[in-house]
Scaffold this active site. Structure first.
Site, PDB file in Angstrom:
ATOM      1  N   TYR A 191      -2.155  -1.108  10.662  1.00 14.82           N
ATOM      2  CA  TYR A 191      -2.079  -1.279   9.205  1.00 14.82           C
ATOM      3  C   TYR A 191      -0.749  -0.749   8.669  1.00 14.82           C
ATOM      4  O   TYR A 191      -0.070  -1.421   7.883  1.00 14.82           O
ATOM      5  CB  TYR A 191      -3.249  -0.548   8.556  1.00 14.82           C
ATOM      6  CG  TYR A 191      -3.400  -0.776   7.069  1.00 14.82           C
ATOM      7  CD1 TYR A 191      -4.124  -1.866   6.593  1.00 14.82           C
ATOM      8  CD2 TYR A 191      -2.833   0.100   6.143  1.00 14.82           C
ATOM      9  CE1 TYR A 191      -4.268  -2.075   5.234  1.00 14.82           C
ATOM     10  CE2 TYR A 191      -2.977  -0.107   4.788  1.00 14.82           C
ATOM     11  CZ  TYR A 191      -3.697  -1.193   4.334  1.00 14.82           C
ATOM     12  OH  TYR A 191      -3.832  -1.396   2.980  1.00 14.82           O
ATOM     13  N   SER A 213       0.855  -1.183   0.000  1.00 16.21           N
ATOM     14  CA  SER A 213       0.000   0.000   0.000  1.00 16.21           C
ATOM     15  C   SER A 213       0.893   1.235   0.000  1.00 16.21           C
ATOM     16  O   SER A 213       2.088   1.145   0.321  1.00 16.21           O
ATOM     17  CB  SER A 213      -0.872  -0.009   1.273  1.00 16.21           C
ATOM     18  OG  SER A 213      -1.476   1.248   1.505  1.00 16.21           O
TER      19      SER A 213
END
Length: 260
Positions: free
Chosen positions: A155, A142
């Site tokens: 995350y 990401s």
């Protein structure tokens, strides 16, 4: 509603006939697109997902096999048959909270799914890849593997760890014909993101297009969501012969987010 999806044709010509690909989180979103793209290239695809029914539906589309599994369970991961030439570590989840309030058990769960499980799967897959002199590890990371955002401690930590794991595997696997790379997308058009758009539109009293442009894509130069198929097409390239020299990389598919 947000802008209409962009049609993404198959432009990468790669023949994966005889290869087996394992895709985690393959029941929906990016994982589904990756599974279908690899199947279109001729690979036999094993679709892993916590949602067994979703995994079975995608496997039926791909002509592959489904496995229902909670990747947070190391024992379940260890029982898997990881006889694969391509491993796509895609499964992930999000929890938003300030660090001081972040539930410890949720932080730990996210690390198990997004760091420990990829490690275990790659560890199991490498002997076959080394023996065959060919393998592709593709980690769906990401922009948050390259940049941080507040309230996403678990995350962001997990994606940064996945980046490090990918680079170590790239260095160790190079002599054996195995590459390891990260794809780093910004916001991708998935059911999860679409629901977040609707929720934020209601919360802020603005239109869904405004949520995408002014909140989600504030850092990006290109003001649209990424299509799952765009991620999958980059995956296809990473499995192609011209990408054999590309390893240890983190490829930002982010509309210019990380250019800031």
């Amino acid at each position: 509603m947000t802008a209409e999806p962009v049609v993404v044709p198959h432009v990468v010509h790669v023949d994966l006939t005889g290869r087996t690909a394992l895709v985690t989180g393959g029941g929906s979103g990016i994982g589904r697109a990756c599974a279908l793209r690899l199947a279109a290239a001729g690979a036999t695809v094993v679709v892993l997902d916590r949602d067994t029914a979703a995994a079975e539906a995608v496997a039926a589309e791909a002509g592959g096999r489904a496995v229902g599994i909670d990747l947070a369970d190391p024992a379940a991961v260890d029982r898997l048959d990881v006889d694969a030439d391509i491993v796509v570590n895609n499964a992930g989840l999000q929890h938003v909270s300030p660090v001081q309030d972040f539930p410890v058990e949720r932080f730990e769960y996210i690390q198990r799914v997004m760091v420990e499980a990829p490690f275990l799967l790659v560890r199991r897959a490498l002997p076959r890849m080394y023996a065959n002199g060919w393998g592709r590890i593709v980690n769906i990371s990401s922009v948050h593997g390259l940049r941080a955002s507040p309230f996403k401690a678990a995350y962001v930590s997990a994606k940064h760890a996945l980046e490090g794991l990918s680079k170590v595997v790239a260095l160790e696997g190079a002599a054996h014909g195995v590459t390891a790379n990260c794809i780093n997308p910004a916001y991708v058009r998935t059911a999860l993101v679409e629901s977040q758009i609707a929720d934020q539109a209601a919360t802020h009293g603005i239109g869904e297009d405004e949520v995408v442009e002014k909140i989600m894509l504030a850092r990006a130069a290109i003001k649209r969501l990424i299509e799952p198929e765009e991620v999958a097409e980059l995956l296809a390239y990473l499995c192609s012969p011209p990408a054999a020299f590309l390893t240890g990389a983190s490829i930002a598919l982010d509309g210019g987010w990380t250019a800031n």
